[in-house]
Design an enzyme around this catalytic site. Structure first.
Site, PDB file in Angstrom:
ATOM      1  N   GLU A 136       0.793  -1.136  -0.033  1.00  0.00           N
ATOM      2  CA  GLU A 136       0.114   0.035  -0.118  1.00  0.00           C
ATOM      3  C   GLU A 136       0.921   1.292  -0.175  1.00  0.00           C
ATOM      4  O   GLU A 136       2.057   1.103   0.376  1.00  0.00           O
ATOM      5  CB  GLU A 136      -0.944  -0.047   1.231  1.00  0.00           C
ATOM      6  N   GLU A 140       8.335 -18.529  -4.111  1.00  0.00           N
ATOM      7  CA  GLU A 140       8.609 -17.061  -4.757  1.00  0.00           C
ATOM      8  C   GLU A 140       9.991 -16.759  -4.535  1.00  0.00           C
ATOM      9  O   GLU A 140      10.723 -16.185  -5.706  1.00  0.00           O
ATOM     10  CB  GLU A 140       7.574 -16.052  -3.971  1.00  0.00           C
ATOM     11  N   ARG A 141      10.566 -16.875  -3.491  1.00  0.00           N
ATOM     12  CA  ARG A 141      12.163 -16.838  -3.481  1.00  0.00           C
ATOM     13  C   ARG A 141      12.916 -17.686  -4.271  1.00  0.00           C
ATOM     14  O   ARG A 141      14.022 -16.952  -4.977  1.00  0.00           O
ATOM     15  CB  ARG A 141      12.496 -16.725  -2.012  1.00  0.00           C
ATOM     16  N   ARG A 170      34.551  -5.720 -30.418  1.00  0.00           N
ATOM     17  CA  ARG A 170      35.089  -4.504 -30.540  1.00  0.00           C
ATOM     18  C   ARG A 170      36.639  -4.943 -30.401  1.00  0.00           C
ATOM     19  O   ARG A 170      37.469  -4.451 -29.600  1.00  0.00           O
ATOM     20  CB  ARG A 170      34.954  -3.794 -29.257  1.00  0.00           C
TER      21      ARG A 170
END
Length: 381
Positions: free
Chosen positions: A128, A248-249, A274
């Site tokens: 929030e 989730e972790r 390069r």
């Protein structure tokens, strides 16, 4: 070292996903990046390919895969191209575990078929404005009606990934007063229809990275939510969310590994183009050091993937793998960008996108500081 975590089916899936990304995502991604979100139709395409329904039970139209390995392959391929699938990340990684673990049979029958096809996109709204994820400061309320048939939802949420395109939003709201000894009590998970009167999508948030993740603010004004759309046990919503943290972790750790691997790939490509930059010993040493750290992340991620699929990944394990992988990946990506020189500072370059996208990984689902506290507690400290 040869990876043993993936099998033949994952190799086939990887080839399919890579071909899809190269043909249908990479050519359009610059436009999506500028717009700040993917087209809504893209989710239907993910549904057609079966990507949204990998872990959804077969009876609801999914593939019924009871493993995180396909999702890990997907994370690696998305990072490899430095692109994003938008808010579908939250749809699958944050919302599906809640639906699978908490939804009733009737709720699954209503929601999961559309979840698989992309017709019903889900988002999760917990944080929030002003208080973030702090339970004690949560002001969004949803008291029961007198006849106890519906909740009356009022308040606002922020940092909602997939918030603009969502059709259903799982909202954490206070449905009862907190207890004196437990400020997390009294919070419930309500599945809110975004077409409901009083539901409003606020401003889209301009985040540092993950520009196409469709991150938004949401407000609720007297939104009526049927009791039949509550997810899980009333007043124990934060407990339900906490139970999903190891999963989730792990997902964040897998994503961090994928981003670090991609960053080294881009650095190698750039320095090779390069010439004679790759002839410099310092450049070779830097890339070699990054590779060594990547190998360490890979070993930890693969061990955690095995543990997860065996049901043995503990909260402390997940905290440890996320802490190590996100912190180490941050160093690898930063050093890979350094090897790009000024080209790495261009906002639309792949390495710059990886750099910006990764930064939230040390914050979301528990900051690195919080994770150290979890690990210390597991050590008895």
């Amino acid at each position: 070292m040869r990876r043993t975590v993936f099998g033949a089916e994952h190799v086939t899936f990887r080839a399919t996903v890579r071909a899809f990304i190269e043909a249908e995502v990479v050519p359009s991604f610059t436009r999506w990046f500028d717009d700040g979100l993917v087209p809504r139709e893209f989710y239907y395409r993910l549904g057609e390919l079966g990507i949204l329904g990998l872990e959804v039970p077969v009876e609801y139209g999914g593939s019924g895969i009871d493993s995180y390995l396909h999702r890990a392959v997907l994370s690696e391929e998305i990072a490899r191209a430095a692109v994003s699938f938008g808010g579908s990340s939250a749809h699958v990684s944050r919302c599906l575990p809640l639906l699978k673990d908490l939804a009733t049979e009737a709720q699954r029958a209503r929601w999961l078929p559309g979840f698989v096809t992309g017709e019903t996109m889900f988002a999760l709204a917990v944080a929030e404005p002003g208080t973030g994820m702090e339970a004690a400061g949560m002001r969004t309320t949803a008291p029961l009606s007198l006849d106890r048939t519906q909740y009356l939802l009022n308040g606002s949420k922020t940092f909602v990934t997939g918030g603009v395109h969502a059709d259903r939003v799982i909202v954490c709201a206070r449905t009862a007063p907190p207890r004196a000894d437990d400020p997390t009590y009294g919070l419930s998970l309500l599945v809110v229809n975004t077409d409901a009167p009083g539901f409003r999508v606020g401003r889209a948030l301009d985040t540092l990275g993950r520009k196409v993740s469709d991150t938004a603010e949401l407000t609720f004004t007297d939104v009526r939510v049927p009791v039949t759309d509550r997810l899980g046990i009333a007043d124990l919503g934060l407990n339900h969310l906490a139970a999903q943290l190891p999963h989730e972790r792990l997902g964040i750790a897998v994503g961090a590994y994928a981003q670090a691997k991609a960053a080294i790939r881009f650095a190698c490509l750039h320095t090779a183009q390069r010439s004679p930059a790759t002839a410099f010993q310092t450049t070779k040493f830097e890339l070699a050091a990054c590779r060594a750290e990547l190998d360490a992340i890979e070993a930890m991620v693969d061990r955690a993937l095995h543990a997860h699929d065996r049901g043995e990944l503990t909260a402390a394990d997940a905290a440890s793998v996320k802490l190590f992988c996100t912190e180490t990946a941050g160093r690898i990506i930063d050093r890979s960008l350094q090897l790009h020189g000024g080209f790495g500072y261009l906002a639309d370059s792949p390495i710059a996108r990886l750099y910006a996208d990764h930064r939230i990984d040390r914050i979301q689902a528990g900051t690195s500081e919080v994770l150290r506290t979890v690990i210390a507690a597991d050590m008895g400290l």
